[in-house]
Enzyme design. Sequence first.
Site, mmCIF file in Angstrom:
data_model
loop_
_atom_site.group_PDB
_atom_site.id
_atom_site.type_symbol
_atom_site.label_atom_id
_atom_site.label_comp_id
_atom_site.label_asym_id
_atom_site.label_seq_id
_atom_site.Cartn_x
_atom_site.Cartn_y
_atom_site.Cartn_z
ATOM 1 N N LYS A 147 98.546 68.484 71.460
ATOM 2 C CA LYS A 147 97.397 67.935 70.728
ATOM 3 C C LYS A 147 96.282 67.466 71.670
ATOM 4 O O LYS A 147 95.162 67.244 71.233
ATOM 5 C CB LYS A 147 97.832 66.803 69.788
ATOM 6 C CG LYS A 147 98.330 65.550 70.450
ATOM 7 C CD LYS A 147 98.709 64.503 69.397
ATOM 8 C CE LYS A 147 99.183 63.207 70.044
ATOM 9 N NZ LYS A 147 99.531 62.191 69.045
ATOM 10 N N ASP A 148 96.592 67.309 72.982
ATOM 11 C CA ASP A 148 95.562 66.926 73.959
ATOM 12 C C ASP A 148 94.784 68.129 74.491
ATOM 13 O O ASP A 148 93.763 67.962 75.165
ATOM 14 C CB ASP A 148 96.200 66.209 75.157
ATOM 15 C CG ASP A 148 96.812 64.874 74.783
ATOM 16 O OD1 ASP A 148 96.368 64.277 73.782
ATOM 17 O OD2 ASP A 148 97.736 64.426 75.499
ATOM 18 N N ARG A 169 91.736 59.715 63.107
ATOM 19 C CA ARG A 169 92.455 60.456 62.062
ATOM 20 C C ARG A 169 93.389 59.526 61.300
ATOM 21 O O ARG A 169 93.445 59.542 60.063
ATOM 22 C CB ARG A 169 93.263 61.587 62.717
ATOM 23 C CG ARG A 169 94.297 62.233 61.788
ATOM 24 C CD ARG A 169 95.245 63.144 62.568
ATOM 25 N NE ARG A 169 96.037 62.432 63.559
ATOM 26 C CZ ARG A 169 97.156 61.755 63.294
ATOM 27 N NH1 ARG A 169 97.601 61.681 62.052
ATOM 28 N NH2 ARG A 169 97.827 61.158 64.259
ATOM 29 N N ARG A 170 94.138 58.716 62.041
ATOM 30 C CA ARG A 170 95.054 57.771 61.384
ATOM 31 C C ARG A 170 94.268 56.720 60.612
ATOM 32 O O ARG A 170 94.637 56.350 59.493
ATOM 33 C CB ARG A 170 95.971 57.104 62.419
ATOM 34 C CG ARG A 170 97.008 58.057 63.003
ATOM 35 C CD ARG A 170 97.885 57.359 64.034
ATOM 36 N NE ARG A 170 98.881 58.284 64.586
ATOM 37 C CZ ARG A 170 99.156 58.394 65.869
ATOM 38 N NH1 ARG A 170 98.524 57.650 66.765
ATOM 39 N NH2 ARG A 170 100.076 59.255 66.289
ATOM 40 N N ARG A 196 94.677 50.966 72.764
ATOM 41 C CA ARG A 196 95.040 51.983 73.759
ATOM 42 C C ARG A 196 96.328 51.547 74.420
ATOM 43 O O ARG A 196 96.830 50.475 74.183
ATOM 44 C CB ARG A 196 93.944 52.092 74.843
ATOM 45 C CG ARG A 196 92.650 52.736 74.442
ATOM 46 C CD ARG A 196 92.599 54.248 74.521
ATOM 47 N NE ARG A 196 93.352 54.896 75.568
ATOM 48 C CZ ARG A 196 92.845 55.356 76.703
ATOM 49 N NH1 ARG A 196 91.573 55.181 76.985
ATOM 50 N NH2 ARG A 196 93.603 55.997 77.568
ATOM 51 N N ARG A 252 101.759 49.265 73.079
ATOM 52 C CA ARG A 252 101.361 49.249 71.666
ATOM 53 C C ARG A 252 102.384 48.502 70.814
ATOM 54 O O ARG A 252 102.016 47.697 69.958
ATOM 55 C CB ARG A 252 101.188 50.684 71.170
ATOM 56 C CG ARG A 252 100.055 51.418 71.874
ATOM 57 C CD ARG A 252 99.838 52.806 71.313
ATOM 58 N NE ARG A 252 98.999 53.606 72.194
ATOM 59 C CZ ARG A 252 98.247 54.615 71.775
ATOM 60 N NH1 ARG A 252 98.230 54.954 70.516
ATOM 61 N NH2 ARG A 252 97.503 55.296 72.637
ATOM 62 N N CYS A 256 89.763 66.748 69.672
ATOM 63 C CA CYS A 256 91.043 66.122 69.339
ATOM 64 C C CYS A 256 90.907 64.635 69.032
ATOM 65 O O CYS A 256 91.886 63.991 68.670
ATOM 66 C CB CYS A 256 92.077 66.368 70.445
ATOM 67 S SG CYS A 256 91.617 65.715 72.040
#
Length: 328
Positions: free
Chosen positions: A81-82, A129-130, A151, A157, A249
């Site tokens: 996805k990166d 997106r989230r 981040r 996190r 992305c």
Amino acid sequence: MTERALRLGTRRSKLAMAQSGHVADAVRQLTGRPVELVEITTYGDVSREHLAQIGGTGVFVAALRDALLAGEVDFAVHSLKDLPTTQHPDLALAAIPKREDPRDVLIARDGLTLETLPDGARVGTGSPRRMAQLNAFARSHGLRIETVPIRGNIDTRVGYVHKGELDAVVLAAAGLNRIGGTEELTGSLSLDFLSFDTVLPAPGQGALAIECVASATELVATLGALDDPHTRAAVTAERSLLAALEAGCSAPVGALADLLAEDSGRGQMFTEMRLRGVVGTTDGSTLVQLSTTGPVPTSIDAATALGRELAHEMLAKGAAGLMGERAL
């Protein structure tokens, strides 16, 4: 004489090292050659800006690609996805191994799930997106949540929840699975694996990309044994949708292609591919969410066409106007 060790370029994070370690083991088994990990720091690792601000696209892969092109490493492992959707002309995407769980997971205090979050709950995520989909879910359930940009690595996190600074964070399930030790990391916190009907993942989420110099044809062919054709077809369709939307992305775009099976009497056979896509404003006030189903693609071109077709339908429904919004 022992063959020279193959040099695998990887980011330094705990997750990247775990992912690359899995691939290194597979390559050792495949080739019988030693594989050494070469740690490389990328711009995305050192920048403290939020991904939506630094552009997201390619920030975690450029340094790895530079090392490949300079001959400092033989191949590199990325989170798919990166990876920018446009293939580098001098590099080959040699393999996309079998995909891990593509779902997102909510990690929360006090046994909370997405459906039981209290009004005003603070939910951490660095992903527009989230944010778009979580806020849309909250709106549809008469709930008010605050999505907080964060981040850092997985430990950092999850630490925000342990310390009580946030009620929950949302991470990729694949990352948790790959680093292992989930119980040790999350402790008393609850894990709510989010349904695709609620949150679609990032295009390519849960998949890895193994890349090397295109001119190294023997290595390209060798690494190709690690490729999973079903995963490649699915992520090709997802990334084609992203590319046709002309989104990077870090854009608020989710996509998932899954293969639909039927029992033929001789076991399950995949008969169709369903591709779902979503684009939304980060406050969740507007979502464009569509899906399409077609025959299982038998070529990269066919998978690409499926993604492009759905993207054009989404653009016709107003998706283009939703992608300029970024979470600051």
